[in-house]
Structures are given as C-alpha cells and as structure tokens.
Write a protein that holds these residues in place. Sequence first.
Motif, PDB file in Angstrom:
ATOM      1  N   VAL A   1    -107.165  15.692 -60.124  1.00 52.86           N
ATOM      2  CA  VAL A   1    -106.122  16.647 -59.769  1.00 52.86           C
ATOM      3  C   VAL A   1    -104.898  15.853 -59.364  1.00 52.86           C
ATOM      4  O   VAL A   1    -104.935  15.101 -58.377  1.00 52.86           O
TER       5      VAL A   1
ATOM      6  N   ALA B   1    -108.025  28.027 -59.773  1.00 57.53           N
ATOM      7  CA  ALA B   1    -108.236  27.202 -60.965  1.00 57.53           C
ATOM      8  C   ALA B   1    -109.498  26.364 -60.852  1.00 57.53           C
ATOM      9  O   ALA B   1    -110.229  26.193 -61.837  1.00 57.53           O
ATOM     10  N   LEU B   2    -109.785  25.850 -59.665  1.00 59.70           N
ATOM     11  CA  LEU B   2    -110.936  24.973 -59.499  1.00 59.70           C
ATOM     12  C   LEU B   2    -112.264  25.716 -59.440  1.00 59.70           C
ATOM     13  O   LEU B   2    -113.316  25.097 -59.322  1.00 59.70           O
TER      14      LEU B   2
ATOM     15  N   MET C   1    -106.409  17.913 -64.246  1.00 55.24           N
ATOM     16  CA  MET C   1    -105.494  19.022 -64.054  1.00 55.24           C
ATOM     17  C   MET C   1    -104.215  18.496 -63.406  1.00 55.24           C
ATOM     18  O   MET C   1    -104.272  17.812 -62.391  1.00 55.24           O
TER      19      MET C   1
ATOM     20  N   GLY D   1    -112.693  17.148 -62.780  1.00 53.32           N
ATOM     21  CA  GLY D   1    -111.628  16.274 -63.247  1.00 53.32           C
ATOM     22  C   GLY D   1    -110.724  15.790 -62.138  1.00 53.32           C
ATOM     23  O   GLY D   1    -110.901  16.091 -60.961  1.00 53.32           O
TER      24      GLY D   1
ATOM     25  N   THR E   1    -104.983  20.106 -68.465  1.00 48.96           N
ATOM     26  CA  THR E   1    -104.534  21.432 -68.066  1.00 48.96           C
ATOM     27  C   THR E   1    -103.317  21.281 -67.184  1.00 48.96           C
ATOM     28  O   THR E   1    -103.356  20.514 -66.217  1.00 48.96           O
TER      29      THR E   1
ATOM     30  N   ASP F   1    -113.207  27.083 -62.075  1.00 47.68           N
ATOM     31  CA  ASP F   1    -113.642  26.773 -63.439  1.00 47.68           C
ATOM     32  C   ASP F   1    -114.394  25.445 -63.410  1.00 47.68           C
ATOM     33  O   ASP F   1    -113.810  24.410 -63.072  1.00 47.68           O
TER      34      ASP F   1
ATOM     35  N   LEU G   1    -101.190  23.359 -64.627  1.00 47.17           N
ATOM     36  CA  LEU G   1    -101.244  24.573 -63.827  1.00 47.17           C
ATOM     37  C   LEU G   1     -99.924  24.731 -63.087  1.00 47.17           C
ATOM     38  O   LEU G   1     -99.529  23.856 -62.332  1.00 47.17           O
TER      39      LEU G   1
ATOM     40  N   LEU H   1    -112.796  22.291 -64.868  1.00 46.22           N
ATOM     41  CA  LEU H   1    -111.707  21.643 -64.139  1.00 46.22           C
ATOM     42  C   LEU H   1    -112.185  20.997 -62.844  1.00 46.22           C
ATOM     43  O   LEU H   1    -111.574  20.051 -62.355  1.00 46.22           O
ATOM     44  N   HIS H   2    -113.274  21.504 -62.301  1.00 43.51           N
ATOM     45  CA  HIS H   2    -113.729  21.075 -60.980  1.00 43.51           C
ATOM     46  C   HIS H   2    -114.039  19.586 -60.907  1.00 43.51           C
ATOM     47  O   HIS H   2    -113.832  18.944 -59.880  1.00 43.51           O
TER      48      HIS H   2
END
Length: 197
Positions: free
Chosen positions: A56, A45-46, A1, A54, A27, A48, A29, A51-52
């Motif tokens: 950042v 967002a996290l 993300m 991945g 993604t 999800d 954001l 995404l958690h």
Amino acid sequence: MVVCALPIERFALRRGIARSTADFPVTVLRTGMGPKNAERAVVQALQDPALHEGSVLTTGFCAGLAPGMRPGDVVVSDDGHESATLAAALKATLADRGLTVHTGTLAESDHVVRGAERAALAATGAIAVDMESAAMRRAALAEGAHRIAAARVVVDTPEFELVRVGTLRTGVIAFRVLRDLVPAFLDWHRTTVLPWR
C-alpha cells in the motif's frame, strides 16, 4: 495498491502506469479529499483479499514546510507508520531516478495550510503536510497490511504558496513528477521482499 485523494492525482498515476511495464496488477484507489474519506475508502478496498496482501503506497501532492524545498521535490515519510527499511528502500529507488527526495515527518491537516499555520507545523519538526496520508496509513495498518509507505510530491512551499500566480506552473511540475514516479513505485514494490514470504 496506490492510494491518492484527488482526480488529478489519479490521472497522473494512471498515466504513469500506462507508460510502465508492470508484470503484476496495480490498483489506483482515489479516496476523495480529507482524512475521513481516505480512511473509509482504504478500509473498504482492503476487504478485497486480492488487495489485502499487496503493498500500500499512499501518494499525491503535499505542501512543503522545510526551507529549501521546491515544487516537484518528493517527500518520503519515515515518521513511524512505515518500517525504516521500506522507507529507506523507497527513498533510494526514487533518488536513483534523479529525483530530489526528502525524508521526515508528514504532518496531518484537514484543510489547506498557509502562512503562520505552515510555520507552526514546521516548528514541530514536520517537513511536509497533507490531508490524507496519515489516515490512509492508519486504515491500512488497522486492516493488517504489512508493506506500507508514503511518498508525496511537493506542489507548494512557503515561497510558492498555492494562492500565487505561479500555482499553475508548480502544479504542472508536481503532476509530471507524480506521473514519472510510478516506475519507481513499481520497482520498490518488486524489490522489497517481506521476510515471511
């Protein structure tokens, strides 16, 4: 993300993604301006699960504080929010692409910093300042993200403040650098392997 605050930053990042050949989902954001918006958007967002797990990466524009910085230079944070190994890997990836990269502390502010306030922040040892990176990183850490980094593009410096006539030119430079950073960001994500995976 990849996390940014402003619509123009998101536009630059999406342009960069469209030019890249990522073999994994990316993604972008946009959180909105300021630390409160940044923190709230990253936490949401996290939630999800996709995404958690991945990386950042917080990015966008910043104000340079250190002498000799130029619009379009890149600042990679190594102020303790990220692991030193990840920050060093990101710096190396960006430098390999011919970019001027500085590492150091990114100061946090809730407003645009100018003049004497800029000098006061520089006196603390910070090399750049922005409004969202620290909040974005705090939120990602609180949500359990393991691979976090911050890289910002300098849009203004003490010699080239935002209120001057050259702002449009320096903004265009920073936009192009942010767009062109995306392949380096994706390489960094692809090549930094977590030891527990």
